[in-house]
Design an enzyme around this catalytic site. Sequence first.
Site, mmCIF file in Angstrom:
data_model
loop_
_atom_site.group_PDB
_atom_site.id
_atom_site.type_symbol
_atom_site.label_atom_id
_atom_site.label_comp_id
_atom_site.label_asym_id
_atom_site.label_seq_id
_atom_site.Cartn_x
_atom_site.Cartn_y
_atom_site.Cartn_z
ATOM 1 N N SER A 133 0.855 -1.193 0.000
ATOM 2 C CA SER A 133 0.000 0.000 0.000
ATOM 3 C C SER A 133 0.886 1.236 0.000
ATOM 4 O O SER A 133 2.016 1.188 0.504
ATOM 5 C CB SER A 133 -0.861 -0.009 1.265
ATOM 6 O OG SER A 133 -1.427 1.256 1.494
ATOM 7 N N TYR A 146 -2.312 -0.288 10.555
ATOM 8 C CA TYR A 146 -2.447 -0.756 9.168
ATOM 9 C C TYR A 146 -1.201 -0.379 8.360
ATOM 10 O O TYR A 146 -0.593 -1.226 7.699
ATOM 11 C CB TYR A 146 -3.705 -0.154 8.528
ATOM 12 C CG TYR A 146 -3.825 -0.471 7.050
ATOM 13 C CD1 TYR A 146 -4.208 -1.744 6.630
ATOM 14 C CD2 TYR A 146 -3.539 0.493 6.081
ATOM 15 C CE1 TYR A 146 -4.294 -2.040 5.271
ATOM 16 C CE2 TYR A 146 -3.632 0.193 4.733
ATOM 17 C CZ TYR A 146 -4.014 -1.070 4.320
ATOM 18 O OH TYR A 146 -4.092 -1.366 2.991
HETATM 19 N N1 LIG Z 1 -8.772 -0.352 -1.252
HETATM 20 C C1 LIG Z 1 -7.715 0.388 -0.999
HETATM 21 O O1 LIG Z 1 -7.772 1.649 -0.991
HETATM 22 C C2 LIG Z 1 -6.374 -0.266 -0.777
HETATM 23 C C3 LIG Z 1 -5.237 0.522 -0.927
HETATM 24 C C4 LIG Z 1 -3.987 -0.049 -0.730
HETATM 25 C C5 LIG Z 1 -3.863 -1.391 -0.424
HETATM 26 N N2 LIG Z 1 -4.990 -2.147 -0.271
HETATM 27 C C6 LIG Z 1 -4.795 -3.566 0.059
HETATM 28 O O2 LIG Z 1 -5.290 -4.351 -1.009
HETATM 29 C C7 LIG Z 1 -5.679 -5.637 -0.552
HETATM 30 C C8 LIG Z 1 -7.065 -5.970 -1.093
HETATM 31 O O3 LIG Z 1 -7.989 -5.070 -0.527
HETATM 32 P P1 LIG Z 1 -9.275 -4.549 -1.304
HETATM 33 O O4 LIG Z 1 -9.139 -3.085 -1.423
HETATM 34 O O5 LIG Z 1 -9.509 -5.351 -2.523
HETATM 35 O O6 LIG Z 1 -10.356 -4.797 -0.154
HETATM 36 P P2 LIG Z 1 -11.597 -5.794 -0.043
HETATM 37 O O7 LIG Z 1 -12.486 -5.657 -1.219
HETATM 38 O O8 LIG Z 1 -12.149 -5.523 1.313
HETATM 39 O O9 LIG Z 1 -10.911 -7.233 -0.091
HETATM 40 C C9 LIG Z 1 -10.297 -7.808 1.025
HETATM 41 C C10 LIG Z 1 -10.266 -9.302 0.840
HETATM 42 O O10 LIG Z 1 -9.620 -9.896 1.973
HETATM 43 C C11 LIG Z 1 -10.399 -11.020 2.395
HETATM 44 N N3 LIG Z 1 -10.225 -11.266 3.817
HETATM 45 C C12 LIG Z 1 -10.454 -10.414 4.840
HETATM 46 N N4 LIG Z 1 -10.229 -11.022 6.019
HETATM 47 C C13 LIG Z 1 -9.835 -12.293 5.723
HETATM 48 C C14 LIG Z 1 -9.468 -13.413 6.512
HETATM 49 N N5 LIG Z 1 -9.428 -13.353 7.859
HETATM 50 N N6 LIG Z 1 -9.136 -14.577 5.891
HETATM 51 C C15 LIG Z 1 -9.163 -14.651 4.533
HETATM 52 N N7 LIG Z 1 -9.503 -13.617 3.732
HETATM 53 C C16 LIG Z 1 -9.836 -12.461 4.324
HETATM 54 C C17 LIG Z 1 -11.839 -10.588 2.095
HETATM 55 O O11 LIG Z 1 -12.680 -11.740 1.948
HETATM 56 P P3 LIG Z 1 -13.708 -12.309 3.046
HETATM 57 O O12 LIG Z 1 -14.277 -11.133 3.773
HETATM 58 O O13 LIG Z 1 -14.678 -13.079 2.236
HETATM 59 O O14 LIG Z 1 -12.839 -13.180 3.921
HETATM 60 C C18 LIG Z 1 -11.658 -9.911 0.743
HETATM 61 O O15 LIG Z 1 -11.687 -10.857 -0.277
HETATM 62 C C19 LIG Z 1 -5.603 -5.571 0.976
HETATM 63 O O16 LIG Z 1 -4.398 -6.163 1.393
HETATM 64 C C20 LIG Z 1 -5.564 -4.080 1.265
HETATM 65 O O17 LIG Z 1 -4.888 -3.799 2.458
HETATM 66 C C21 LIG Z 1 -6.249 -1.622 -0.449
#
Ligand SMILES: NC(=O)c1ccc[n+]([C@@H]2O[C@H](COP(=O)([O-])OP(=O)(O)OC[C@H]3O[C@@H](n4cnc5c(N)ncnc54)[C@H](OP(=O)(O)O)[C@@H]3O)[C@@H](O)[C@H]2O)c1
Length: 253
Positions: A133, A146
């Site tokens: 990130s 985070y």
């Molecule tokens: N969105 C942003 O602005 C942003 C920016 C920078 C980095 N990121 C990073 O990108 C990655 C993906 O995030 P996203 O933005 O796509 O968010 P998201 O749509 O909330 O996806 C998060 C994923 O993680 C899974 N997850 C959460 N807790 C879990 C657990 N205990 N065991 C297994 N799976 C789990 C969720 O699935 P379930 O709930 O079905 O388990 C979901 O598929 C993350 O690492 C996040 O930190 C996001």
Amino acid sequence: MNIALITGASSGMGRDFARLLDKEGLDQLWVVARRENRLEELQEQLTTPVKVLAADLTKSEDLQRITELLASEKPRVKCLVNCAGFGKFGDYEEIALEHQMDMIDLNVKALVSVTQITLPYMSRGDRIIQLCSSSAFFPLPYLNVYASTKAFVQHYSYGLQEELKPRGITVTQVSPGWVQTEFFDGSQNDTSKHAPKKYSPMYSSMQVVQKAIKDAKKGKPVSVCGTFVKFHRLAGRFAPRWFMKAQWRSRLR
Ligand SMILES: NC(=O)c1ccc[n+]([C@@H]2O[C@H](COP(=O)([O-])OP(=O)(O)OC[C@H]3O[C@@H](n4cnc5c(N)ncnc54)[C@H](OP(=O)(O)O)[C@@H]3O)[C@@H](O)[C@H]2O)c1
């Protein structure tokens, strides 16, 4: 059997990674998340056979199940995408200790565990994509735990990339800014006085994932999508810490 293993595939960027890797001619996609119904919906949409692995990656018994499955099926993991992760805004009092620990368990411990259990099934030319990130670029008060987990991912990925050079396996850390996903559903404490006033610029998940796959294919160690985030990364390296903290502070409520 050539596969891609994608964690966090039930929504957001993980799901988009699965959609794009569907076009790579692999034998199977193994998709991991807790919400099995979401993974089954994805399975319906893709042409590559999908193995649904409903798992909570913070639970050792679920990690053990994946370890055993890898050991019994012995696939070649052409691509590992560690996307599962979550974040919470708030200061040290607003975020319950339990949630702080959960972030460390998922964003750090699970990412290392999944990488470690998958590596025996990877060979020359294979790729690891780690979701980092832009919050890793400098310390971020009020998104502190985070951002610190992502700083770990940044360092871990740089180090692993070097260690895996003799095996010809590449590691690409993907460092997006704000991305429109379900991340924001769980990120804000209702009580938080400190969330950003607005999330700008906001990138689309597909934009970030397309660039990440392109960069991973080139073996780039870092994938950064968008001019704003590229600038942010440079600033994180060269601008004084007090200046970056003041900039961040001015963007919060
Ligand atoms: N969105 C942003 O602005 C942003 C920016 C920078 C980095 N990121 C990073 O990108 C990655 C993906 O995030 P996203 O933005 O796509 O968010 P998201 O749509 O909330 O996806 C998060 C994923 O993680 C899974 N997850 C959460 N807790 C879990 C657990 N205990 N065991 C297994 N799976 C789990 C969720 O699935 P379930 O709930 O079905 O388990 C979901 O598929 C993350 O690492 C996040 O930190 C996001």
